[in-house]
Scaffold this active site. Structure first.
Site, PDB file in Angstrom:
ATOM      1  N   GLY A 157      82.098 -29.204  44.034  1.00 37.32           N
ATOM      2  CA  GLY A 157      81.380 -29.754  45.180  1.00 37.32           C
ATOM      3  C   GLY A 157      79.956 -29.241  45.178  1.00 37.32           C
ATOM      4  O   GLY A 157      79.584 -28.397  44.357  1.00 37.32           O
ATOM      5  N   LEU A 158      79.169 -29.755  46.077  1.00 37.83           N
ATOM      6  CA  LEU A 158      77.760 -29.375  46.150  1.00 37.83           C
ATOM      7  C   LEU A 158      77.574 -27.907  46.516  1.00 37.83           C
ATOM      8  O   LEU A 158      78.482 -27.271  47.065  1.00 37.83           O
ATOM      9  CB  LEU A 158      77.046 -30.245  47.193  1.00 37.83           C
ATOM     10  CG  LEU A 158      76.933 -31.733  46.895  1.00 37.83           C
ATOM     11  CD1 LEU A 158      76.409 -32.476  48.114  1.00 37.83           C
ATOM     12  CD2 LEU A 158      76.034 -31.977  45.678  1.00 37.83           C
ATOM     13  N   SER A 159      76.392 -27.390  46.230  1.00 37.29           N
ATOM     14  CA  SER A 159      76.037 -26.053  46.678  1.00 37.29           C
ATOM     15  C   SER A 159      76.116 -26.006  48.209  1.00 37.29           C
ATOM     16  O   SER A 159      75.616 -26.898  48.895  1.00 37.29           O
ATOM     17  CB  SER A 159      74.605 -25.724  46.228  1.00 37.29           C
ATOM     18  OG  SER A 159      74.216 -24.453  46.700  1.00 37.29           O
ATOM     19  N   GLY A 160      76.788 -24.980  48.722  1.00 33.51           N
ATOM     20  CA  GLY A 160      76.925 -24.858  50.172  1.00 33.51           C
ATOM     21  C   GLY A 160      78.091 -25.634  50.749  1.00 33.51           C
ATOM     22  O   GLY A 160      78.280 -25.661  51.971  1.00 33.51           O
ATOM     23  N   SER A 161      78.902 -26.249  49.901  1.00 32.87           N
ATOM     24  CA  SER A 161      80.028 -27.053  50.405  1.00 32.87           C
ATOM     25  C   SER A 161      81.177 -26.190  50.919  1.00 32.87           C
ATOM     26  O   SER A 161      82.005 -26.664  51.705  1.00 32.87           O
ATOM     27  CB  SER A 161      80.553 -27.994  49.310  1.00 32.87           C
ATOM     28  OG  SER A 161      81.015 -27.264  48.194  1.00 32.87           O
ATOM     29  N   GLY A 162      81.228 -24.941  50.480  1.00 28.67           N
ATOM     30  CA  GLY A 162      82.295 -24.046  50.921  1.00 28.67           C
ATOM     31  C   GLY A 162      83.265 -23.650  49.824  1.00 28.67           C
ATOM     32  O   GLY A 162      84.285 -23.016  50.093  1.00 28.67           O
ATOM     33  N   LYS A 163      82.963 -24.004  48.576  1.00 27.60           N
ATOM     34  CA  LYS A 163      83.871 -23.734  47.452  1.00 27.60           C
ATOM     35  C   LYS A 163      84.243 -22.254  47.346  1.00 27.60           C
ATOM     36  O   LYS A 163      85.428 -21.913  47.282  1.00 27.60           O
ATOM     37  CB  LYS A 163      83.224 -24.168  46.127  1.00 27.60           C
ATOM     38  CG  LYS A 163      82.866 -25.626  46.025  1.00 27.60           C
ATOM     39  CD  LYS A 163      82.217 -25.950  44.693  1.00 27.60           C
ATOM     40  CE  LYS A 163      80.944 -25.190  44.407  1.00 27.60           C
ATOM     41  NZ  LYS A 163      79.855 -25.442  45.373  1.00 27.60           N
ATOM     42  N   SER A 164      83.243 -21.393  47.285  1.00 28.76           N
ATOM     43  CA  SER A 164      83.494 -19.960  47.081  1.00 28.76           C
ATOM     44  C   SER A 164      84.253 -19.356  48.249  1.00 28.76           C
ATOM     45  O   SER A 164      85.157 -18.536  48.060  1.00 28.76           O
ATOM     46  CB  SER A 164      82.172 -19.212  46.869  1.00 28.76           C
ATOM     47  OG  SER A 164      81.558 -19.626  45.664  1.00 28.76           O
ATOM     48  N   SER A 194      79.900 -27.785  39.075  1.00 28.16           N
ATOM     49  CA  SER A 194      80.395 -28.618  37.963  1.00 28.16           C
ATOM     50  C   SER A 194      80.125 -30.097  38.236  1.00 28.16           C
ATOM     51  O   SER A 194      81.049 -30.870  38.471  1.00 28.16           O
ATOM     52  CB  SER A 194      81.883 -28.360  37.695  1.00 28.16           C
ATOM     53  OG  SER A 194      82.667 -28.349  38.857  1.00 28.16           O
TER      54      SER A 194
END
Length: 198
Positions: free
Chosen positions: A32-39, A106
């Protein structure tokens, strides 16, 4: 590619390693985009898996660029190489019987598909963290969107470099105001359905 090499088959295999850990090894690939909450979601999910005695490892986009991928830029070419390396490392972790969580933008479908093909059927779980860019920019935890809009950062995904939306992810976490904790719980339920978590 290096020539004159042969794969050496060892007696202890992936199945035996996973069996010793009483789990099914796999890759949980959050994109997902940067800041989407993945981490954040990956971290919460790993904590939940650890509470259930699962053997895990979390590969995070920023963290691997401090070492394994420290020589790469954010050009399209280097992004491809970044994901190729992560895919190969993830494959090794799966072979070791580990549940691997990855949190990477990615952005390119071809590279995500490459990583899927490295693994056996059912071992690659693509998780699309579908947070709109407007929401990501509001969050902007690292101030990167602002820098990209100002032209201080080039090749930034969603601004001047594309993000190719997953076509058939195993699950989409659509932004609807649910918390990261709720998203992690949703993923944990999916893992139970898939038999990865008993």
């Amino acid at each position: 590619m290096t020539t004159n090499i042969v794969w050496h088959q060892h007696d202890v295999d992936k199945a035996r390693r996973a069996q010793a850990k009483k789990q099914k090894s796999c890759v949980l690939w959050l994109t997902g985009l940067s800041g989407s909450g993945k981490s954040t979601i990956a971290n919460l999910l790993e904590k939940k898996l650890a509470e259930h005695g699962k053997h895990t490892y979390l590969l995070d986009g920023d963290n691997v660029r401090h070492g394994l991928c420290g020589d790469l830029t954010f050009s399209d070419k280097d992004r491809v190489e970044n994901i190729r390396r992560i895919g190969e490392v993830s494959k090794l972790f799966v072979d070791a019987g580990i549940i691997v969580l990855t949190a990477f933008i990615s952005p390119f479908k071809t590279e995500r598909d490459f990583c899927r093909r490295l693994l056996a059927d059912g071992e690659f779980v693509e998780i699309f963290v579908d947070t709109p860019i407007e929401e990501c920019e509001k969050r902007d935890p690292k101030g990167l969107y602002q820098k990209a809009r100002q032209g201080d950062i080039k090749d930034f995904t969603g601004i001047d470099s594309p993000y190719e939306t997953p076509e058939n992810p195993e699950i989409t976490l659509a932004f609807s105001g649910q918390t990261a904790e709720q998203s992690a719980e949703q993923l944990f339920d999916l893992l139970k359905q898939k038999g990865i978590v008993a």
